[in-house]
Design an enzyme around this catalytic site. Structure first.
Site, PDB file in Angstrom:
ATOM      1  N   LYS A   1       0.826  -1.181  -0.101  1.00 33.87           N
ATOM      2  CA  LYS A   1       0.086  -0.227   0.036  1.00 33.87           C
ATOM      3  C   LYS A   1       0.811   1.223  -0.088  1.00 33.87           C
ATOM      4  O   LYS A   1       0.421   2.408  -0.404  1.00 33.87           O
ATOM      5  CB  LYS A   1      -0.811  -0.100   1.100  1.00 33.87           C
ATOM      6  CG  LYS A   1      -2.084  -0.924   0.961  1.00 33.87           C
ATOM      7  CD  LYS A   1      -3.401   0.219   0.410  1.00 33.87           C
ATOM      8  CE  LYS A   1      -4.362  -0.493  -0.213  1.00 33.87           C
ATOM      9  NZ  LYS A   1      -5.431   0.483  -0.556  1.00 33.87           N
TER      10      LYS A   1
ATOM     11  N   ASP B   1      -8.084   0.246   6.689  1.00 32.14           N
ATOM     12  CA  ASP B   1      -8.242  -0.731   7.566  1.00 32.14           C
ATOM     13  C   ASP B   1      -6.846  -1.292   8.010  1.00 32.14           C
ATOM     14  O   ASP B   1      -6.805  -2.300   8.829  1.00 32.14           O
ATOM     15  CB  ASP B   1      -8.736  -2.076   6.581  1.00 32.14           C
ATOM     16  CG  ASP B   1      -8.023  -2.361   5.491  1.00 32.14           C
ATOM     17  OD1 ASP B   1      -6.806  -2.634   5.625  1.00 32.14           O
ATOM     18  OD2 ASP B   1      -8.209  -1.645   4.472  1.00 32.14           O
TER      19      ASP B   1
HETATM   20  C1  PLP Z   1      -3.556  -6.240   1.466  1.00 28.68           C
HETATM   21  C2  PLP Z   1      -4.312  -5.505   0.845  1.00 28.68           C
HETATM   22  N1  PLP Z   1      -4.659  -6.017  -0.394  1.00 28.68           N
HETATM   23  C3  PLP Z   1      -5.575  -5.565  -1.202  1.00 28.68           C
HETATM   24  C4  PLP Z   1      -6.296  -4.452  -1.160  1.00 28.68           C
HETATM   25  C5  PLP Z   1      -7.189  -3.983  -2.030  1.00 28.68           C
HETATM   26  O1  PLP Z   1      -6.897  -2.604  -2.533  1.00 28.68           O
HETATM   27  P1  PLP Z   1      -8.036  -1.614  -2.960  1.00 28.68           P
HETATM   28  O2  PLP Z   1      -8.853  -1.238  -1.912  1.00 28.68           O
HETATM   29  O3  PLP Z   1      -7.432  -0.816  -3.895  1.00 28.68           O
HETATM   30  O4  PLP Z   1      -9.031  -2.387  -3.994  1.00 28.68           O
HETATM   31  C6  PLP Z   1      -5.949  -3.748   0.018  1.00 28.68           C
HETATM   32  C7  PLP Z   1      -6.713  -2.647   0.499  1.00 28.68           C
HETATM   33  O5  PLP Z   1      -6.331  -1.870   1.523  1.00 28.68           O
HETATM   34  C8  PLP Z   1      -5.105  -4.415   1.167  1.00 28.68           C
HETATM   35  O6  PLP Z   1      -4.899  -3.693   2.211  1.00 28.68           O
END
Ligand code: PLP
Length: 401
Positions: free
Chosen positions: A75, A122
């Site tokens: 992220k 989150d």
């Molecule tokens: C570990 C992880 N994977 C995938 C995502 C998905 O990303 P997006 O919200 O851009 O779809 C998040 C989003 O917080 C994440 O923390």
């Protein structure tokens, strides 16, 4: 047993503009910025050869983002790139003129004065924002949805942020952060877009292309036949989808967007296919905390709508299964530590390829012995207690009928 549902879009051939804002040249620029960070190192692309044989496909690749900048998730790529662009714009410069050293310099800090960045998260996005703000000697305020893991909160606090867990779901925590931003003249740094709030989320999405670009270079001549990307608001999935669609055009890999059935807002939007966004409301109880988002990002949905082949909604146990398989490799394969959201895409496919009742889905996804599958482990064990309960104690196993 939990339900699997799939919406099949297939290829669109009419005049759609190539998503070049997420393509090779754009990604090179983003990667130039990230590679100026002292901590920058490309994350590993792991080939699970023994597992591919066992699952009767040609190869399985996992891009392991748990190694990103020591933050255990991809992220930070987005938050840092958006902050970089925000500062570049404020100073009337191009981001290419703002490598990390310059960006964190006293001269830049003096020109900018004090800034507070605010966001809802989150866990992973907020940690990336707090980390970047900290490096810039600026402030950050972070709101988390109810039920957020203590470890994720502490990791954000450790970066100097003012962080609190609200009693709201993710989407309402975003609205609360936006109110605070407006009231206090703070900079809203959110990874989801809505009408009138698009620049920062678009930069965040572009920021993720470093990951896709590295993967493309690491694959060398190999072209995956299939890509599986998990989605919360859809920004991460759109960055991957946009990059490969721009690079390969009509010959792009078959791409499938994977979501938890409790928070499948992109799936619901794809299913309705009526030109409108279809949010999911309520608590969105899923172990995949990073994917527990009820409103698709507008700037990401436009890319997913035009280029993705399939959208699936699946039960929580697939993520748990993915964590266990990746964490306990077959002899000769590398071990990968994947968190709940990180394992979602792979966990889904491990179930499709091992469960005889899902042969129909394997067929629909066009997977066979020549398939080369690419996944992104978007996070490591960002909640270690939960990781151990799932991987050691077997929580969230496939229900036995
Ligand atoms: C570990 C992880 N994977 C995938 C995502 C998905 O990303 P997006 O919200 O851009 O779809 C998040 C989003 O917080 C994440 O923390």
């Amino acid at each position: 047993m939990g339900q699997f549902e799939v919406v099949h879009y297939g290829r669109k051939k009419d005049n759609i503009k190539s998503p070049d804002h997420l393509g090779l040249e754009a990604a090179k620029k983003v990667q130039r910025f990230h590679s100026s960070f002292a901590l920058y190192k490309e994350t590993p692309l792991v080939s699970l050869k023994i597992l591919s044989r066992a699952l009767k496909v040609k190869n399985i690749y996992i891009k392991d983002e748990s190694y990103r900048f020591g933050l255990n998730a991809f992220k930070v790529l987005g938050g840092s790139y958006a902050i970089g662009n925000y500062i570049a714009e404020k100073l009337g410069r191009d981001i290419d003129e703002l490598p990390y050293r310059t960006m964190i310099s006293r001269e830049v800090k003096e020109k900018l004065g004090d800034i507070t960045f605010i966001s809802a998260t989150d866990g992973n996005h907020g940690r990336g924002v707090a980390w970047t703000a900290n490096k810039l000697k600026q402030k950050s305020v972070i709101f988390m949805p109810k039920g957020s893991a203590a470890e994720r909160l502490e990791n954000i606090r450790a970066e100097g942020a003012e962080v609190s867990v609200t009693d709201l779901n993710y989407d309402d925590a975003v609205r609360l952060a936006d109110c605070y931003a407006k009231k206090n003249d703070w900079v809203m740094l959110q990874d989801t877009a809505w009408e009138g709030y698009e620049d920062i989320p678009a930069w965040i999405m572009q920021g993720y292309t470093t990951m896709a670009y590295e993967t493309y270079l690491q694959l060398k001549e190999v072209k995956p036949t299939h890509i599986f990307v998990q989605a919360g608001v859809g920004s991460f999935a759109a960055a991957v989808q946009g990059f490969f669609a721009s690079v390969y055009g009509e010959d792009r890999p078959i791409t499938t967007i994977v979501e938890p059935d409790q928070a499948a807002c992109i799936f619901q939007t794809a299913k309705a296919n009526d030109g409108r966004i279809h949010p999911v409301k309520g608590d969105m109880n899923t172990i995949m905390a990073g994917l527990a988002c009820g409103e698709p990002t507008t700037v990401g949905w436009e890319v997913l709508r035009d280029y993705s082949d399939n959208f699936v909604s699946c039960p929580d146990y697939v993520a748990a299964q993915g964590m266990r398989i990746l964490g306990n490799p077959l002899n000769g394969d590398e071990k990968i530590i994947a968190g709940e959201s990180g394992a979602a895409g792979f966990g889904f496919i491990s179930e499709v390829l091992r469960n005889q009742e899902l042969v129909w889905l394997k067929r629909e996804l066009q997977i066979d012995e020549n398939s080369v599958l690419l996944f992104f482990n978007s996070e490591g064990d960002t909640d270690k207690e939960s990781y151990r309960r799932i991987v050691w104690d077997g929580l969230y196993s496939r229900p036995i009928l």
